[in-house]
Design a protein around this motif. Structure first.
Motif, mmCIF file in Angstrom:
data_model
loop_
_atom_site.group_PDB
_atom_site.id
_atom_site.type_symbol
_atom_site.label_atom_id
_atom_site.label_comp_id
_atom_site.label_asym_id
_atom_site.label_seq_id
_atom_site.Cartn_x
_atom_site.Cartn_y
_atom_site.Cartn_z
ATOM 1 N N GLY A 194 0.831 -1.200 0.000
ATOM 2 C CA GLY A 194 0.000 0.000 0.000
ATOM 3 C C GLY A 194 0.860 1.242 0.000
ATOM 4 N N GLU A 195 0.402 2.264 0.702
ATOM 5 C CA GLU A 195 1.119 3.538 0.794
ATOM 6 C C GLU A 195 1.240 3.935 2.259
ATOM 7 N N GLY A 196 2.456 4.107 2.742
ATOM 8 C CA GLY A 196 2.625 4.500 4.129
ATOM 9 C C GLY A 196 4.061 4.426 4.586
ATOM 10 N N LEU A 197 4.262 4.568 5.892
ATOM 11 C CA LEU A 197 5.587 4.556 6.507
ATOM 12 C C LEU A 197 5.634 3.482 7.580
ATOM 13 N N VAL A 198 6.768 2.779 7.651
ATOM 14 C CA VAL A 198 6.982 1.757 8.668
ATOM 15 C C VAL A 198 8.224 2.127 9.481
ATOM 16 N N TYR A 199 8.103 2.098 10.799
ATOM 17 C CA TYR A 199 9.222 2.382 11.700
ATOM 18 C C TYR A 199 9.840 1.056 12.141
ATOM 19 N N VAL A 200 11.143 0.918 11.893
ATOM 20 C CA VAL A 200 11.862 -0.322 12.186
ATOM 21 C C VAL A 200 13.044 -0.003 13.102
ATOM 22 N N GLN A 201 13.241 -0.819 14.130
ATOM 23 C CA GLN A 201 14.364 -0.600 15.036
ATOM 24 C C GLN A 201 15.527 -1.532 14.696
#
Length: 212
Positions: A194-201
């Motif tokens: 889709g369309e969006g942002l993912v925060y990954v540590q």
């Protein structure tokens, strides 16, 4: 509206002039001025929120901080990341949510496989509205953009939060460590489309279903 700013990367300073914020219970480390602290039930959602969170297993202890001055928040020297919402929804594990504007609404949402893979049940915390939120990560979070052309595969142990119109899909039988011959047990990834942002540590929490 309260003003959020970072002091370094591990302390959140919130300037208030009669405003209020909702923060993780026990996360206040210092303040100046006149502040009032009140423990809130059900993650700040009242009795209904308390019942919902007990049923879903998504626990969140929250306090309301209000007054005039500056309040400082931190949690076990974790990195803090600021997220600005403009009518959007932030999906984040309750343990990774440090502080939000009081105007933002919190709730719970069914996430299916992703929540189960982290051992936190099938639900996650949602933050909706316009304002700022501060989320925690083990090490500096990386913000990755997802588009229709470029879906994203994420190790569930490294996932922190996401925003946007994203769909999540379970993929079993493969992880990043599988390619290196280090995996054991059932392995899986989460695919975001889709369309969006993912925060990954840059650190992996323990997950169910074997090493990932």
């Amino acid at each position: 509206m309260a003003q959020f700013r970072l002091q370094g990367s591990k302390v959140l300073a919130v300037d208030m002039t009669g405003d209020a914020v909702k923060a993780k219970n026990g996360a206040m480390v210092a303040y100046d001025g006149r502040m009032a602290f009140k423990k809130m039930s059900g993650g700040g959602e009242g009795i209904r929120g308390m019942v919902t969170r007990r049923l879903t297993g998504e626990q969140m202890e929250v306090m309301e901080v209000s007054g005039h001055g500056t309040c400082y928040f931190a949690d076990r020297a974790s990195e803090i990341n600021l997220v600005s919402l403009r009518g959007e929804t932030l999906y984040v594990e309750a343990g990774n949510l440090l502080c939000t504007d009081s105007s933002l609404r919190t709730g719970t949402s069914f996430t299916g496989v992703r929540g189960a893979s982290q051992g936190n049940g099938l639900f996650t915390t949602t933050v909706e509205g316009t304002g700022q939120a501060a989320i925690l990560s083990d090490g500096p979070a990386v913000v990755l953009r997802v588009s229709d052309r470029y879906p994203l595969q994420v190790d569930p142990g490294a996932y922190v939060a996401h925003t946007g119109n994203l769909q999540q899909h379970f993929q079993s039988g493969v992880t990043f460590r599988t390619f290196l011959g280090e995996g054991s047990g059932e392995a899986f990834q989460i695919r975001f489309e889709g369309e969006g942002l993912v925060y990954v540590q840059p650190s992996e929490r323990n997950t169910l279903g074997g090493e990932v």
